[in-house]
Scaffold this active site. Sequence first.
Site, PDB file in Angstrom:
ATOM      1  N   GLU A   1      -1.767  15.214   2.500  1.00 33.29           N
ATOM      2  CA  GLU A   1      -0.575  14.787   3.236  1.00 33.29           C
ATOM      3  C   GLU A   1       0.643  15.018   2.341  1.00 33.29           C
ATOM      4  OE1 GLU A   1      -0.716  10.814   4.860  1.00 33.29           O
ATOM      5  OE2 GLU A   1       1.328  10.964   5.641  1.00 33.29           O
TER       6      GLU A   1
ATOM      7  N   GLN B   1      -7.188  10.675   0.157  1.00 34.94           N
ATOM      8  CA  GLN B   1      -6.674  12.009   0.265  1.00 34.94           C
ATOM      9  C   GLN B   1      -7.244  12.828  -0.887  1.00 34.94           C
ATOM     10  OE1 GLN B   1      -2.388  12.004   0.859  1.00 34.94           O
ATOM     11  NE2 GLN B   1      -2.492  10.450   2.457  1.00 34.94           N
TER      12      GLN B   1
ATOM     13  N   TYR C   1     -10.476   2.359   6.169  1.00 31.28           N
ATOM     14  CA  TYR C   1     -10.229   2.129   4.738  1.00 31.28           C
ATOM     15  C   TYR C   1     -10.814   0.773   4.356  1.00 31.28           C
ATOM     16  CZ  TYR C   1      -6.847   6.002   4.855  1.00 31.28           C
ATOM     17  OH  TYR C   1      -6.243   7.233   4.977  1.00 31.28           O
TER      18      TYR C   1
ATOM     19  N   ASN D   1      -1.158  11.519  15.045  1.00 32.80           N
ATOM     20  CA  ASN D   1      -1.808  10.678  14.044  1.00 32.80           C
ATOM     21  C   ASN D   1      -1.546   9.198  14.315  1.00 32.80           C
ATOM     22  OD1 ASN D   1      -2.981  10.230  11.215  1.00 32.80           O
ATOM     23  ND2 ASN D   1      -0.971   9.234  11.009  1.00 32.80           N
ATOM     24  N   GLU D   2      -2.601   8.394  14.340  1.00 30.63           N
ATOM     25  CA  GLU D   2      -2.503   6.915  14.427  1.00 30.63           C
ATOM     26  C   GLU D   2      -1.404   6.461  15.387  1.00 30.63           C
ATOM     27  OE1 GLU D   2      -2.413   5.137  10.467  1.00 30.63           O
ATOM     28  OE2 GLU D   2      -4.490   5.750  10.110  1.00 30.63           O
TER      29      GLU D   2
ATOM     30  N   ASN E   1       0.818   9.828   8.514  1.00 29.41           N
ATOM     31  CA  ASN E   1       2.071   9.294   9.076  1.00 29.41           C
ATOM     32  C   ASN E   1       3.201  10.313   8.946  1.00 29.41           C
ATOM     33  OD1 ASN E   1       0.582   6.990   9.438  1.00 29.41           O
ATOM     34  ND2 ASN E   1       1.546   5.841   7.781  1.00 29.41           N
TER      35      ASN E   1
ATOM     36  N   GLU F   1      -9.889  10.027   8.466  1.00 25.19           N
ATOM     37  CA  GLU F   1      -9.356   9.349   7.271  1.00 25.19           C
ATOM     38  C   GLU F   1     -10.349   8.254   6.926  1.00 25.19           C
ATOM     39  OE1 GLU F   1      -5.259   8.033   7.097  1.00 25.19           O
ATOM     40  OE2 GLU F   1      -4.620   9.694   8.370  1.00 25.19           O
TER      41      GLU F   1
HETATM   42  O1  AHR Z   1      -3.698   8.118   3.969  1.00 25.21           O
HETATM   43  C1  AHR Z   1      -2.561   7.314   3.933  1.00 25.21           C
HETATM   44  C2  AHR Z   1      -2.086   6.909   5.328  1.00 25.21           C
HETATM   45  O2  AHR Z   1      -3.040   6.093   5.919  1.00 25.21           O
HETATM   46  C3  AHR Z   1      -1.901   8.014   6.338  1.00 25.21           C
HETATM   47  O3  AHR Z   1      -0.675   8.629   6.269  1.00 25.21           O
HETATM   48  C4  AHR Z   1      -2.013   7.295   7.644  1.00 25.21           C
HETATM   49  O4  AHR Z   1      -2.495   8.105   8.677  1.00 25.21           O
HETATM   50  C5  AHR Z   1      -2.934   6.125   7.330  1.00 25.21           C
HETATM   51  O5  AHR Z   1      -2.437   4.923   7.780  1.00 25.21           O
END
Ligand code: AHR
Length: 502
Positions: free
Chosen positions: A26, A349, A243, A171-172, A71, A287
């Site tokens: 990113e 990432q 996450y 995205n999201e 994001n 992700e």
């Molecule tokens: O990976 C960091 C961020 O986590 C990304 O930009 C977003 O898609 C997610 O919330």
Amino acid sequence: MVVKISADWGAASARIDRRIFGTFVEHMGRCVYEGIYEPSHPTADEEGFRGDVAELVRELGATVVRYPGGNFVSGYNWEDGIGPKEDRPVRLDAAWHSLETNQVGLHEFFNWSKRVGLEVMEAVNLGTRGIGDAAALLEYCNIEAGTTRAQERRANGAKDPFNIKLWCLGNEMDGPWQIGHKTAHEYGRLAAEAARMMRFIDSSVELVAAGSSNMEMPTFGEWERTVLAHTADLIDHISIHAYYEPKGGDVDSFLASSLNLEAYIREVAKIIDECSPTRRIGISVDEWNVWNQTRWNETDKPRVMTGAWPAHPRLIEDDYTVTDAVVVGSLLITLLRNADRVSMANQAQLVNVIAPIRSEPNGPAWRQTTFFPFQLTSALAHGVAVPTTVHTPTYDTALYGDAPVVDAVVTRDEDRCAVFAVNRDREAAHEVVVELGMAIVSANVQVLTIPENGTQDTINTADDQPVGLEELTCVIDGNTVRFTLPTLSWAAVSATLSKDEM
Ligand code: AHR
């Protein structure tokens, strides 16, 4: 109790899509600038990309790279990153309160990905932009010649089309933090329109609709059902983002995070089956990782998102411990176990930003603890994931109740077999017997665990990298291989089976 891991050859195994070893770059923090790209670095190539980082990226063995966000993509104009570098605009990146210099754009990134052996998975901006821009980007990338956009790409140095197959539709979009955040209905309609338009231009693309940002989102479930109601006949994958961190210092639950990922995948699979009973839609876990989000949300974010607009500031550069690496290893086991439904996955990432690789400007690049389970799993997990039974003690966790102390999965590619296993026990080692049902010709076991003189919190730094892989002694006896999984560890067995029994 001896832990017994056995492969059930009679049950249906699932082909592993190698795209589950994806990664993610990113335009955020120092992932691109000072990460993969640093023209003044002593190892930089003529395009300005770091040679030492590229070397580690190749070694990591990822297959696909999602780009350019995250994001970031929801406020990004891809046209800012093409053409002569000196003419490119400097923009505000409102997603990360940074300056985007656009010195790396589509061409530079595509060429770099090719050099390091990664297939690009491009995300389109459905935050500030819409279906026309998504279509224009696809035309620029994939149409060979004869249109103004294709000619522009050629004039910018790419005679051959990029032929990008994988596309993320935003995205999201369920998250209020997202630029252009939408309701499920608004996003579902937009994603469907974008998908239709993109397929008109290139019918060979594979499209990923944005699912929920995590399983705890208040709209989780309803979001997927609504988005699929609009898009089920137009998309190929729907995403999951996941996450994990030791919330409130609860390491026992953290070590069992893969139970959450497992439940998340199964729940989304159930929804897909309800909404798309005949057309197969894969789950793109595009992700996933360990990320100390509490620190980001409570401490760093309030500071970062106000005040100055720096170019490539240090953002979420988590230092990964032995415990974190064990969790990463166990998440990979879960992805493999669910190979029947998980069509793709991207660890988020690649460099510096919650990443397996770190780098310092004008300085070294090194492997974080989490590098190793990813690298070895990608190297060994080929062919199919075989249903695996683990007879193991369990332990109590506040978040997930009873969790298995040892978890494992077996993969097989002809006579090559791999077993990935994790020991979540922070107090004790466990003796393990792996029963493969066929004569084992040779086997080797590599382990990541607490290093000598280290603790479960030991990390690798620029100057000192005590955490890595070690070879573990094992005993082969007919169809079985025995070894001892050290306290808090992740291990991979690489075995060759006798061809006579196949
Ligand atoms: O990976 C960091 C961020 O986590 C990304 O930009 C977003 O898609 C997610 O919330």
